[in-house]
Enzyme design. Structure first.
Site, PDB file in Angstrom:
ATOM      1  CB  CYS A  54      -0.899   0.007   1.232  1.00  0.00           C
ATOM      2  SG  CYS A  54      -2.067  -1.369   1.307  1.00  0.00           S
ATOM      3  CD  GLU A  56      -2.346   4.126   3.047  1.00  0.00           C
ATOM      4  OE1 GLU A  56      -3.531   4.445   3.134  1.00  0.00           O
ATOM      5  OE2 GLU A  56      -1.933   3.274   2.236  1.00  0.00           O
TER       6      GLU A  56
END
Length: 136
Positions: A54, A56
């Site tokens: 991801c 993040e």
């Protein structure tokens, strides 16, 4: 809510543009701001076996690789007008490096702030290093 500066929004849009999302076609960008004030950007990277990374997680990895261990802010941008909040795995990953002052902010595809969270709001009753007797 805290507004993002133009440079931060430009970085979010640029890193989202670098996302590798051929399967979901859902590019995401993230910028985390470490305790030092340094910004670290990351994009989602999908792979054929569906165990990609991801945005993040990518940004947090860059921060940790640079030697920082504390998140001040997390900014996330998705491809549309809707909230593109961190997934459950990323919420736990953010929690590892967050404190009560960390703010998680989600913007729409145009960079307009949609919502801001504290860590407790994003992941209530979270399990963290202190649950294992580890000093932060």
């Amino acid at each position: 809510m805290s507004a993002a500066d133009a440079t931060l929004i430009e970085t979010l849009m640029a890193v989202r543009g670098n996302a590798y999302a051929p399967y979901s076609r859902h590019p995401v960008g993230a910028v985390v701001i470490g305790e030092s004030g340094t910004r670290y950007a990351g994009a989602n990277v999908e792979v054929a076996h569906y165990k990609g990374i991801c945005a993040e997680a990518s940004a947090i990895s860059a921060m940790v690789s640079a030697g920082e261990r504390r998140l001040g802010e997390v900014w996330v941008i998705g491809p549309g007008a809707h909230l593109c909040t961190p997934c459950g795995d990323c919420r736990q990953r953010i929690r590892e490096f967050a404190d009560e002052h960390t703010r998680i902010r989600v913007v729409n595809a145009d960079g307009e702030l949609l919502k801001e969270y504290s860590m407790a709001e994003l992941l209530p009753d979270a399990f963290g290093p202190e649950n294992l007797g580890q000093a932060l």
